[in-house]
Scaffold this motif. Sequence first.
Motif, PDB file in Angstrom:
ATOM      1  N   ILE A  56     -50.380 -12.420  33.089  1.00  0.00           N
ATOM      2  CA  ILE A  56     -49.296 -11.687  33.890  1.00  0.00           C
ATOM      3  C   ILE A  56     -49.323 -11.668  35.285  1.00  0.00           C
ATOM      4  N   MET A  57     -50.452 -11.617  35.815  1.00  0.00           N
ATOM      5  CA  MET A  57     -50.344 -11.728  37.310  1.00  0.00           C
ATOM      6  C   MET A  57     -49.922 -12.951  37.916  1.00  0.00           C
ATOM      7  N   ILE A  58     -50.411 -14.096  37.061  1.00  0.00           N
ATOM      8  CA  ILE A  58     -50.023 -15.478  37.678  1.00  0.00           C
ATOM      9  C   ILE A  58     -48.831 -15.588  37.518  1.00  0.00           C
ATOM     10  N   GLY A  59     -48.263 -15.161  36.551  1.00  0.00           N
ATOM     11  CA  GLY A  59     -46.861 -15.243  36.301  1.00  0.00           C
ATOM     12  C   GLY A  59     -46.161 -14.503  37.323  1.00  0.00           C
ATOM     13  N   ILE A  60     -46.246 -13.261  37.695  1.00  0.00           N
ATOM     14  CA  ILE A  60     -45.597 -12.719  38.717  1.00  0.00           C
ATOM     15  C   ILE A  60     -45.732 -13.479  39.841  1.00  0.00           C
ATOM     16  N   ALA A  61     -47.093 -13.817  40.401  1.00  0.00           N
ATOM     17  CA  ALA A  61     -47.336 -14.839  41.575  1.00  0.00           C
ATOM     18  C   ALA A  61     -46.489 -15.821  41.705  1.00  0.00           C
ATOM     19  N   THR A  62     -46.283 -16.551  40.381  1.00  0.00           N
ATOM     20  CA  THR A  62     -45.508 -17.791  40.570  1.00  0.00           C
ATOM     21  C   THR A  62     -44.012 -17.809  40.710  1.00  0.00           C
ATOM     22  N   ILE A  63     -43.444 -16.832  40.251  1.00  0.00           N
ATOM     23  CA  ILE A  63     -42.272 -16.295  40.126  1.00  0.00           C
ATOM     24  C   ILE A  63     -41.886 -15.933  41.674  1.00  0.00           C
ATOM     25  N   ALA A  64     -42.826 -15.201  42.150  1.00  0.00           N
ATOM     26  CA  ALA A  64     -42.777 -14.630  43.710  1.00  0.00           C
ATOM     27  C   ALA A  64     -42.582 -15.955  44.483  1.00  0.00           C
ATOM     28  N   ARG A  65     -43.562 -16.918  44.510  1.00  0.00           N
ATOM     29  CA  ARG A  65     -43.434 -18.198  45.176  1.00  0.00           C
ATOM     30  C   ARG A  65     -42.382 -18.832  44.956  1.00  0.00           C
ATOM     31  N   GLY A  66     -41.941 -19.160  43.745  1.00  0.00           N
ATOM     32  CA  GLY A  66     -40.704 -19.789  43.556  1.00  0.00           C
ATOM     33  C   GLY A  66     -39.469 -19.162  44.329  1.00  0.00           C
TER      34      GLY A  66
END
Lengths: 167, 470
Positions: free
Chosen positions: B86-96
């Motif tokens: 879940i954390m990697i998912g949130i971080a990836t969306i934020a970077r995008g």
Amino acid sequence: MNGNNPAPKTPPLIVTTPGSSGDAVSGIRELRVSEFSLADNVWLDYHNTTGDPKTDRIFAAFSSGVIVSLARCRRHRDGLEVDGVFTPENFRKKGYSRRVMDALVEACHNDDLYMYAVRHLTGFYGQFGFKPIPESALPPDIRERYTWATGNLEGADVQPMCRKAGL
Amino acid sequence: MPLPNPLVLQHPVQRNRILLLVGLTAVTLAVNLFGILFGLTAVLSHLLYFPVILASYWYPRRGLIFSVGIAVLYGITVFMITPQDIMIGIATIARGAIIVLVGSVVALLSWNLAESEQQLHDIIEFLPDATFAIDREGRIIAWNRAVETMTGMSKTVMLNRGNYEYALAFYGERRPMLAGLIINNEQQIEEKYPQVRKEAGKLVSEVFLPHFHGDRSMHIRFSATALVDAEGNITGAIESVRDITDQVMIESALEKTSNRLNTLAGILRYDMSRKLAVLYGQLRFGVMKFRDPEIISFIADLKESANGITRQIDISREFRDIGATPPTWIPVQDAIMTAAGRLEFGRVVFHAWTERLEIFSDPHLPTVFYHLLHNSLKEATGATKIVITYQIRENGCAIIIEDDGVGIPDHDKNSLFVQQEDRYGRGLFLAYEIVSLTGMTLRETGVYRESARFELVVPSEGYRVEGMEQ
């Protein structure tokens, strides 16, 4: 400014005043910028007053090529102030100040003129059309000169005066 | 993302940009893929800003789509390779989202910049005067529609051409025009090219081209100024070209007519002066011959009339000369003194308080004061004192000539400076004409039966007081 500057290349136009030939005044005229230092020298005995070409017109009476009386009209942002009316001790009682004031008033008569007169001379300036006014009637920039008196001009022995425009 | 137009790829600059973007995008995505494989999902993603920023800057209309594309590709890569967290998912969306945001901001700024450049380009393009600009190397960077019409040379042909190509369109030969002189930083241009002069920071030149369009000749006015960067370095020059043929022809015709009239007036003046000389001789002879007071008085009247004619001749001569020499800065006191020297004041007191004042005027300024003073000195005015002063006003400086005579009746004030055969003669008309040459105005503001007061109002740019702040 240079005190050794030669006389202006164009002498002022003849100032002929009927009935004024009794004294030795050889001319009354406005000084050019190159002559301001001459006025500064005379004013050394008058609170070290100096002329500033950016704002001042200086009128002088000459006798035998020497300045015998001076008066200054200074342009402030909101009005004209007359001051520096001075005759050195050894040239007094000959009417020079009156002649210089006549010249200044005539030359600058298109605007209202303001001054702080020493109280015992209010009668003298009254002869040129100056009338006593309350300090509050002075333009702010001119009033600022005597802010140190903080409303006590009587204590400073000066009286604000105004002469309305016109010959 | 829409594919670029194949024609764009033929342009070397565009082709290089697109190749660079494709290469940079591929490399940064590959580096990210490599990093993700080794567990690095944070640091390397910043490399993606480079293709996003460049694409948004060069192609602002496609910047948003490009950055979304990059963000999606990055996201897919992360989600496909890394374990579901879940954390990697949130971080990836934020970077995008940040990638898309950076791309959008850069695209917006670049879009605004391009729009203002386009506006500037349009201004030059639609200037009524034929205008072209060159860069520091002398290559043509602007060639507007008016210059296309004037020269018949199209913009597509002229743009980016150097080696004085622009001069071919005007002179038929390669040579530096004014813009060329500016970018070559030529010194002492006015000495080397006498036909070139400087006007308010511009180089100006008027030339006659005998074969501009085949057999058609043309008078042309060139004016050029430097293009400078923020540091003041010359980065190019812009030159405008105006067809002044009609103006030159009209001026020439007027000059010929004026010369003809002056010649005629000169002949008349000469003949009248000769006749007047004879008349003065006869009058002198009459004074000697007759003793009868009535006849002597009659002769005096005749002489007064002859003096009036002499004065009219003088006015006519002065009128011919006004405007013939360019205006200049004139000390007012000098001009007044010159005028006063020609007049007899008698018992009239005269004071002039204009020391230090200078005005930009036709050199005939003394004539203005002569006629104003002459008017005051007329016996009929009853003046005993004349004073000249000046007053600094918001709109300029007024030189005020006033006397204590009877003044001017209200119904005469409007016609004072109009040419007419009345008791004021033509002197005031002449004075008015002289001062109006440099934008000054003259009017009478006195009160009838109290005083006459002439106000010569000088515009703010036309006066200065020696040493005084303005």
